[in-house]
Design a protein around this motif. Structure first.
Motif, PDB file in Angstrom:
ATOM      1  N   TRP A  78       0.810  -1.228   0.000  1.00  0.00           N
ATOM      2  CA  TRP A  78       0.000   0.000   0.000  1.00  0.00           C
ATOM      3  C   TRP A  78       0.837   1.270   0.000  1.00  0.00           C
ATOM      4  N   ALA A  79       2.028   1.222   0.570  1.00  0.00           N
ATOM      5  CA  ALA A  79       2.842   2.435   0.724  1.00  0.00           C
ATOM      6  C   ALA A  79       3.450   2.856  -0.607  1.00  0.00           C
ATOM      7  N   PRO A  80       3.756   4.139  -0.769  1.00  0.00           N
ATOM      8  CA  PRO A  80       4.447   4.600  -1.978  1.00  0.00           C
ATOM      9  C   PRO A  80       5.842   3.982  -2.067  1.00  0.00           C
ATOM     10  N   PRO A  81       6.396   3.901  -3.266  1.00  0.00           N
ATOM     11  CA  PRO A  81       7.752   3.370  -3.401  1.00  0.00           C
ATOM     12  C   PRO A  81       8.778   4.322  -2.793  1.00  0.00           C
ATOM     13  N   GLY A  82       9.863   3.737  -2.302  1.00  0.00           N
ATOM     14  CA  GLY A  82      10.947   4.550  -1.754  1.00  0.00           C
ATOM     15  C   GLY A  82      10.593   5.123  -0.398  1.00  0.00           C
ATOM     16  N   PRO A  83      11.524   5.736   0.283  1.00  0.00           N
ATOM     17  CA  PRO A  83      11.217   6.355   1.580  1.00  0.00           C
ATOM     18  C   PRO A  83      10.133   7.422   1.430  1.00  0.00           C
ATOM     19  N   ALA A  84       9.096   7.313   2.219  1.00  0.00           N
ATOM     20  CA  ALA A  84       7.965   8.231   2.117  1.00  0.00           C
ATOM     21  C   ALA A  84       7.657   8.809   3.489  1.00  0.00           C
ATOM     22  N   ASP A  85       7.010   9.977   3.488  1.00  0.00           N
ATOM     23  CA  ASP A  85       6.513  10.570   4.718  1.00  0.00           C
ATOM     24  C   ASP A  85       5.105  10.041   4.968  1.00  0.00           C
ATOM     25  N   VAL A  86       4.941   9.327   6.078  1.00  0.00           N
ATOM     26  CA  VAL A  86       3.674   8.652   6.377  1.00  0.00           C
ATOM     27  C   VAL A  86       3.089   9.204   7.672  1.00  0.00           C
ATOM     28  N   LEU A  87       1.803   9.527   7.639  1.00  0.00           N
ATOM     29  CA  LEU A  87       1.068   9.969   8.815  1.00  0.00           C
ATOM     30  C   LEU A  87       0.110   8.857   9.213  1.00  0.00           C
ATOM     31  N   ASP A  88       0.327   8.289  10.394  1.00  0.00           N
ATOM     32  CA  ASP A  88      -0.503   7.203  10.913  1.00  0.00           C
ATOM     33  C   ASP A  88      -1.465   7.803  11.934  1.00  0.00           C
ATOM     34  N   VAL A  89      -2.727   7.992  11.539  1.00  0.00           N
ATOM     35  CA  VAL A  89      -3.705   8.637  12.412  1.00  0.00           C
ATOM     36  C   VAL A  89      -4.444   7.579  13.218  1.00  0.00           C
ATOM     37  N   GLY A  90      -4.587   7.851  14.526  1.00  0.00           N
ATOM     38  CA  GLY A  90      -5.137   6.834  15.406  1.00  0.00           C
ATOM     39  C   GLY A  90      -4.178   5.661  15.513  1.00  0.00           C
ATOM     40  N   CYS A  91      -2.910   5.980  15.758  1.00  0.00           N
ATOM     41  CA  CYS A  91      -1.835   4.989  15.663  1.00  0.00           C
ATOM     42  C   CYS A  91      -1.845   3.969  16.786  1.00  0.00           C
ATOM     43  N   GLY A  92      -2.612   4.217  17.863  1.00  0.00           N
ATOM     44  CA  GLY A  92      -2.627   3.273  18.966  1.00  0.00           C
ATOM     45  C   GLY A  92      -1.243   3.080  19.558  1.00  0.00           C
ATOM     46  N   THR A  93      -0.863   1.833  19.775  1.00  0.00           N
ATOM     47  CA  THR A  93       0.432   1.531  20.379  1.00  0.00           C
ATOM     48  C   THR A  93       1.566   1.469  19.365  1.00  0.00           C
ATOM     49  N   GLY A  94       1.290   1.843  18.114  1.00  0.00           N
ATOM     50  CA  GLY A  94       2.363   2.036  17.142  1.00  0.00           C
ATOM     51  C   GLY A  94       2.837   0.816  16.393  1.00  0.00           C
ATOM     52  N   PHE A 113       2.147  14.956   3.533  1.00  0.00           N
ATOM     53  CA  PHE A 113       2.626  13.587   3.596  1.00  0.00           C
ATOM     54  C   PHE A 113       2.355  12.869   2.280  1.00  0.00           C
ATOM     55  N   ASP A 114       3.134  11.810   2.060  1.00  0.00           N
ATOM     56  CA  ASP A 114       2.927  10.978   0.873  1.00  0.00           C
ATOM     57  C   ASP A 114       1.825   9.952   1.105  1.00  0.00           C
ATOM     58  N   MET A 115       1.584   9.623   2.370  1.00  0.00           N
ATOM     59  CA  MET A 115       0.565   8.630   2.693  1.00  0.00           C
ATOM     60  C   MET A 115      -0.026   8.945   4.058  1.00  0.00           C
ATOM     61  N   VAL A 116      -1.341   8.844   4.145  1.00  0.00           N
ATOM     62  CA  VAL A 116      -2.038   8.888   5.429  1.00  0.00           C
ATOM     63  C   VAL A 116      -2.660   7.518   5.640  1.00  0.00           C
ATOM     64  N   ASN A 176      -0.327  13.216  -5.787  1.00  0.00           N
ATOM     65  CA  ASN A 176       0.028  11.810  -6.001  1.00  0.00           C
ATOM     66  C   ASN A 176       0.204  11.056  -4.688  1.00  0.00           C
ATOM     67  N   GLY A 177      -0.397  11.579  -3.619  1.00  0.00           N
ATOM     68  CA  GLY A 177      -0.373  10.875  -2.343  1.00  0.00           C
ATOM     69  C   GLY A 177      -1.461   9.822  -2.289  1.00  0.00           C
ATOM     70  N   ARG A 178      -1.470   9.090  -1.180  1.00  0.00           N
ATOM     71  CA  ARG A 178      -2.489   8.059  -1.034  1.00  0.00           C
ATOM     72  C   ARG A 178      -3.007   8.009   0.397  1.00  0.00           C
ATOM     73  N   LEU A 179      -4.311   7.763   0.482  1.00  0.00           N
ATOM     74  CA  LEU A 179      -5.011   7.588   1.744  1.00  0.00           C
ATOM     75  C   LEU A 179      -5.372   6.118   1.867  1.00  0.00           C
ATOM     76  N   VAL A 180      -4.934   5.485   2.962  1.00  0.00           N
ATOM     77  CA  VAL A 180      -5.194   4.060   3.173  1.00  0.00           C
ATOM     78  C   VAL A 180      -6.047   3.910   4.421  1.00  0.00           C
ATOM     79  N   LEU A 181      -7.271   3.427   4.239  1.00  0.00           N
ATOM     80  CA  LEU A 181      -8.221   3.249   5.326  1.00  0.00           C
ATOM     81  C   LEU A 181      -8.500   1.758   5.489  1.00  0.00           C
ATOM     82  N   VAL A 182      -8.093   1.203   6.609  1.00  0.00           N
ATOM     83  CA  VAL A 182      -8.383  -0.193   6.923  1.00  0.00           C
ATOM     84  C   VAL A 182      -9.570  -0.191   7.863  1.00  0.00           C
TER      85      VAL A 182
END
Length: 217
Positions: free
Chosen positions: A43-59, A113-116, A142-148
């Motif tokens: 799901w993540a963009p290729p290469g090192p990306a800036d990712v924002l994990d919202v509601g990250c819980g215990t990480g 960010f490149d991904m949320v 060209n970012g991406r939002l990933v909702l699980v």
């Protein structure tokens, strides 16, 4: 902070130290950890990306993303969750930033960010539609939002987990079709991956609807 928000913070603070007992939270089993690692890498963009994990819980997911080479910022409203997330990242000898704050309106200023990433959060939010707009606004082109997400109410009525939670818009979870309808006007394109049958993600079989919605700006 509203009374409901304060109650929600208190609830998640109280359960923080038992949170990782759930197989898909703690990722203590290698097979479960590997299953989430595979999905996140896809799901993540290729290469090192800036990712924002919202509601990250215990990480747990933030640690996997950092191990894959991404620059991760985690946000959670519960201070105890953030404390555990910081400890987990440090124990893995990885770099990551964790902030106490409202995941619906992350305290990241003008950063983009490149991904949320958001896992199993929208059902807890008083205004999930506002949160979706906020998350998309924090993405670069060209970012991406990933909702699980999932629909926990399929097996019957859902008992509110805190007093007042019966007023939540998606308190029983949200079907993929409904979430896609909410996200589609905000993004360029999206797709849905069905996850219910991937028992390795959950530590065993599940009987409700679970999926990932991946949207592109």
């Amino acid at each position: 902070m509203t009374d409901l928000t304060a109650t929600i913070v208190g609830y998640w603070d109280a359960v923080a130290h038992a949170f990782d007992d759930e197989p898909d939270h703690g990722l203590r089993a290698e097979v479960t950890r590997a299953a989430w690692d595979r999905r996140l890498r896809a799901w993540a963009p290729p290469g090192p990306a800036d990712v924002l994990d919202v509601g990250c819980g215990t990480g747990s997911l933030a640690v996997l993303l950092a191990a894959a080479g991404h620059r991760v910022t985690g946000v959670d409203l519960a201070p105890q969750m953030i404390e555990l997330a910081r400890g987990k990242m440090a124990a893995a000898e990885l770099a990551g930033r964790f902030l106490v704050g409202d995941a619906a309106v992350p305290p990241t200023g003008d950063e983009r960010f490149d991904m949320v990433l958001c896992r199993h959060l929208v059902w807890t939010l008083p205004d999930p539609h506002l949160a979706l707009r906020e998350w998309v606004a924090r993405l670069r082109p060209n970012g991406r939002l990933v909702l699980v997400e999932g629909c926990w109410g399929e097996a019957g009525p859902v008992v509110p987990y805190v007093p007042g939670a019966e007023t939540l818009v998606w308190g029983g979870g949200v079907r993929a079709s409904e979430l896609a309808s909410a996200v589609r006007p905000l993004v360029f394109d999206l797709r849905v991956e069905r996850l219910s049958q991937d028992s390795e993600l959950w530590g065993g079989p599940v009987g409700d609807e679970r999926y990932a919605l991946i949207a592109y700006t």
